[in-house]
Motif scaffolding. Structure first.
Motif, PDB file in Angstrom:
ATOM      1  N   PHE A 273      44.517  38.816  49.614  1.00  0.00           N
ATOM      2  CA  PHE A 273      44.897  38.872  48.202  1.00  0.00           C
ATOM      3  C   PHE A 273      45.850  37.764  47.799  1.00  0.00           C
ATOM      4  CE2 PHE A 273      48.106  40.309  45.092  1.00  0.00           C
ATOM      5  CZ  PHE A 273      47.311  40.228  43.958  1.00  0.00           C
ATOM      6  N   LEU A 274      46.981  37.645  48.470  1.00  0.00           N
ATOM      7  CA  LEU A 274      47.993  36.679  48.042  1.00  0.00           C
ATOM      8  C   LEU A 274      47.495  35.232  48.089  1.00  0.00           C
ATOM      9  CD1 LEU A 274      51.251  38.251  49.534  1.00  0.00           C
ATOM     10  CD2 LEU A 274      50.553  38.145  47.128  1.00  0.00           C
ATOM     11  N   PRO A 275      46.811  34.795  49.134  1.00  0.00           N
ATOM     12  CA  PRO A 275      46.318  33.407  49.109  1.00  0.00           C
ATOM     13  C   PRO A 275      45.363  33.135  47.955  1.00  0.00           C
ATOM     14  CG  PRO A 275      46.272  34.261  51.348  1.00  0.00           C
ATOM     15  CD  PRO A 275      46.574  35.421  50.453  1.00  0.00           C
ATOM     16  N   ALA A 276      44.499  34.103  47.627  1.00  0.00           N
ATOM     17  CA  ALA A 276      43.548  33.890  46.534  1.00  0.00           C
ATOM     18  C   ALA A 276      44.217  33.995  45.176  1.00  0.00           C
ATOM     19  CB  ALA A 276      42.414  34.909  46.639  1.00  0.00           C
ATOM     20  N   ALA A 277      45.134  34.952  45.005  1.00  0.00           N
ATOM     21  CA  ALA A 277      45.705  35.220  43.687  1.00  0.00           C
ATOM     22  C   ALA A 277      46.804  34.251  43.297  1.00  0.00           C
ATOM     23  CB  ALA A 277      46.253  36.651  43.653  1.00  0.00           C
ATOM     24  N   GLN A 278      47.327  33.482  44.239  1.00  0.00           N
ATOM     25  CA  GLN A 278      48.382  32.525  43.897  1.00  0.00           C
ATOM     26  C   GLN A 278      47.833  31.239  43.299  1.00  0.00           C
ATOM     27  OE1 GLN A 278      50.711  32.101  47.486  1.00  0.00           O
ATOM     28  NE2 GLN A 278      51.542  34.157  47.339  1.00  0.00           N
ATOM     29  N   SER A 279      46.524  31.105  43.228  1.00  0.00           N
ATOM     30  CA  SER A 279      45.937  29.914  42.616  1.00  0.00           C
ATOM     31  C   SER A 279      46.147  29.952  41.109  1.00  0.00           C
ATOM     32  CB  SER A 279      44.446  29.837  42.938  1.00  0.00           C
ATOM     33  OG  SER A 279      43.783  30.985  42.456  1.00  0.00           O
ATOM     34  N   PRO A 280      46.173  28.794  40.446  1.00  0.00           N
ATOM     35  CA  PRO A 280      46.441  28.759  39.006  1.00  0.00           C
ATOM     36  C   PRO A 280      45.401  29.534  38.204  1.00  0.00           C
ATOM     37  CG  PRO A 280      46.639  26.576  39.971  1.00  0.00           C
ATOM     38  CD  PRO A 280      46.041  27.451  41.029  1.00  0.00           C
ATOM     39  N   ILE A 281      45.855  30.139  37.108  1.00  0.00           N
ATOM     40  CA  ILE A 281      44.975  30.853  36.195  1.00  0.00           C
ATOM     41  C   ILE A 281      44.521  29.868  35.118  1.00  0.00           C
ATOM     42  CG2 ILE A 281      44.726  32.843  34.674  1.00  0.00           C
ATOM     43  CD1 ILE A 281      45.516  33.605  37.488  1.00  0.00           C
ATOM     44  N   THR A 282      43.224  29.714  34.962  1.00  0.00           N
ATOM     45  CA  THR A 282      42.686  28.869  33.899  1.00  0.00           C
ATOM     46  C   THR A 282      41.680  29.671  33.103  1.00  0.00           C
ATOM     47  OG1 THR A 282      40.845  28.040  35.219  1.00  0.00           O
ATOM     48  CG2 THR A 282      42.927  26.825  35.354  1.00  0.00           C
ATOM     49  N   ALA A 283      41.394  29.210  31.910  1.00  0.00           N
ATOM     50  CA  ALA A 283      40.468  29.934  31.035  1.00  0.00           C
ATOM     51  C   ALA A 283      39.114  30.109  31.695  1.00  0.00           C
ATOM     52  CB  ALA A 283      40.320  29.188  29.708  1.00  0.00           C
ATOM     53  N   SER A 284      38.682  29.108  32.441  1.00  0.00           N
ATOM     54  CA  SER A 284      37.365  29.173  33.053  1.00  0.00           C
ATOM     55  C   SER A 284      37.327  30.087  34.260  1.00  0.00           C
ATOM     56  CB  SER A 284      36.907  27.773  33.476  1.00  0.00           C
ATOM     57  OG  SER A 284      37.808  27.248  34.432  1.00  0.00           O
ATOM     58  N   ARG A 285      38.522  30.356  34.864  1.00  0.00           N
ATOM     59  CA  ARG A 285      38.551  31.133  36.102  1.00  0.00           C
ATOM     60  C   ARG A 285      39.015  32.564  35.896  1.00  0.00           C
ATOM     61  NH1 ARG A 285      41.225  28.663  41.167  1.00  0.00           N
ATOM     62  NH2 ARG A 285      40.051  30.418  41.977  1.00  0.00           N
ATOM     63  N   LYS A 286      39.569  32.878  34.736  1.00  0.00           N
ATOM     64  CA  LYS A 286      40.134  34.204  34.547  1.00  0.00           C
ATOM     65  C   LYS A 286      39.082  35.298  34.684  1.00  0.00           C
ATOM     66  CE  LYS A 286      42.412  33.657  30.795  1.00  0.00           C
ATOM     67  NZ  LYS A 286      43.203  33.822  29.580  1.00  0.00           N
ATOM     68  N   GLN A 287      37.899  35.056  34.165  1.00  0.00           N
ATOM     69  CA  GLN A 287      36.827  36.039  34.174  1.00  0.00           C
ATOM     70  C   GLN A 287      35.646  35.457  34.936  1.00  0.00           C
ATOM     71  OE1 GLN A 287      37.278  39.015  33.106  1.00  0.00           O
ATOM     72  NE2 GLN A 287      39.196  38.738  31.996  1.00  0.00           N
ATOM     73  N   PRO A 288      34.805  36.279  35.554  1.00  0.00           N
ATOM     74  CA  PRO A 288      34.883  37.731  35.502  1.00  0.00           C
ATOM     75  C   PRO A 288      35.616  38.349  36.690  1.00  0.00           C
ATOM     76  CG  PRO A 288      32.810  37.094  36.448  1.00  0.00           C
ATOM     77  CD  PRO A 288      33.555  35.815  36.160  1.00  0.00           C
ATOM     78  N   TYR A 289      35.994  37.530  37.669  1.00  0.00           N
ATOM     79  CA  TYR A 289      36.440  38.143  38.913  1.00  0.00           C
ATOM     80  C   TYR A 289      37.962  38.205  39.048  1.00  0.00           C
ATOM     81  CZ  TYR A 289      36.690  33.205  40.253  1.00  0.00           C
ATOM     82  OH  TYR A 289      36.967  31.862  40.284  1.00  0.00           O
TER      83      TYR A 289
END
Length: 365
Positions: A273-289
């Motif tokens: 969880f932590l390694p994957a979730a610490q990546s930057p949030i961008t409009a293209s990546r927020k959804q769907p996963y």
């Protein structure tokens, strides 16, 4: 919290005419959604301790009380509001359970009663009882617990088990399976309710409107324990499942089942969880996963279990929250905004979700 439940005053001890808003409110039917509002109640209790003003405790506890009352008056009644749920009365308003608050009455994602929402609401009422010193909130939680428990129980292949969703009137199951944590949640929360009743000196009976009602949950707790023994726990890797597992485990740290489940959950948090979730949030990546509220649930659970901010896991959860900062309100799905905001607040400051954050006032002991 102002984004979901405001506007409410912050400069006085009395919230005046404030009532929980219904549009959109918590984002559910008539503005109420049981999961979101459970977070709302607990967050208000947290604010009553975290805000440093002299009036804050009284203000935020009153906001929590009014939100709890509103949930009972909306989700404890039929969808048209014309009657209490089957089994409930004016004297026992939660004896019919509480609806989820789904926008649709029927269908695959229609209204009903969820076991894990109900146990979370019981926890919120329990914290409200401890924070205010008012036993009636814990008694209401016990009333709810005793009412809903038998309707979620079933047998399959000669073995005791559960279902995770039942109809609004509690007459029939709507699914054939058990939620992964339902038995654990029931065991831990029902034990909390019973322990709190003892703190209030009401171990066996409580008086409601002049009538004595039993408070013991021994039989229900034993049944949950039997189901736990026959249903080993495995975690899916879903962030919310991960977080709520750790949150539940931290409430009963020393139990063998808790140590085993927490060990697995912490490994998933550390390596997946932590390694994957610490990546930057961008409009293209927020959804769907990447669903914000699911990640916030994981972060809250990690912080409750690893409560030392200097520990790597706790710090890692904060990095995830920092990645979401400024983006929580920009999600494309407006329906998720209330649940995102209340769970974001709880993840930032778990507060009353943490064991020991609230305790019975000295005047009650």
């Amino acid at each position: 919290m102002q984004r979901v439940y405001g506007p409410y005053p912050t400069d006085a001890s009395d919230p005046g005419p404030w009532q929980p808003p219904s549009n959109p409110g918590a984002g559910g039917h008539k503005g109420r959604y049981l999961w979101t509002d459970a977070f709302g109640v607990v967050n208000f209790i947290t604010l009553s301790r975290e805000k440093g003003h002299a009036h804050s405790r009284q203000l935020y506890l009153e906001l929590a009380r009014r939100l709890a009352d509103k949930v009972h008056s909306v989700l404890g009644r039929t969808r048209d509001g014309s009657a209490r749920l089957l089994g409930a009365t004016d004297e026992e308003p939660l004896s019919g359970g509480l609806r989820i608050g789904k926008l649709d009455a029927d269908g695959q994602d229609g209204d009903g009663q969820y076991h894990h929402y109900l146990t979370l609401w019981m926890f919120a009422l329990n914290r409200l009882a401890l924070a205010t010193g008012e036993a009636r909130w814990n008694n209401l939680a016990i009333q709810l617990a005793k009412a809903i428990h038998p309707h979620f129980m079933t047998e399959r292949g000669g073995q005791e088990t559960m279902v995770w969703k039942i109809s609004m009137d509690m007459r029939r199951p709507l699914v054939n399976s058990k939620g992964n944590l339902d038995d654990v949640d029931g065991y831990v929360v029902f034990q909390l309710l019973q322990d709190t009743a003892e703190l209030f000196g009401e171990k066996d009976m409580a008086v409601t409107n002049g009538t004595e009602k039993p408070l013991s949950l021994d039989a229900e707790i034993k049944q949950y324990c039997r189901i736990m023994a026959s249903h080993p726990k495995t975690l899916s890797g879903d962030p919310l499942d991960l977080g709520m597992s750790l949150w539940t485990c931290h409430l009963d740290r020393d139990a063998a089942w808790s140590r085993s489940l927490a060990r697995d959950a912490l490994a998933i948090a550390r390596y997946r969880f932590l390694p994957a979730a610490q990546s930057p949030i961008t409009a293209s990546r927020k959804q769907p996963y990447r669903l914000a509220f699911r990640e916030f649930g994981a972060c809250m659970g990690i912080k409750c279990y690893e409560d030392d901010p200097t520990k790597p896991m706790h710090a890692g959860a904060q990095i995830v929250l920092d990645a979401w900062e400024g983006k929580v309100l920009k999600g494309a799905d407006e329906d998720l905004r209330p649940i995102n905001m209340t769970m974001y607040a709880a993840a930032l400051i778990p507060g009353a979700f943490c064991d020991g954050f609230v305790s019975l006032p000295a005047s009650n002991t």
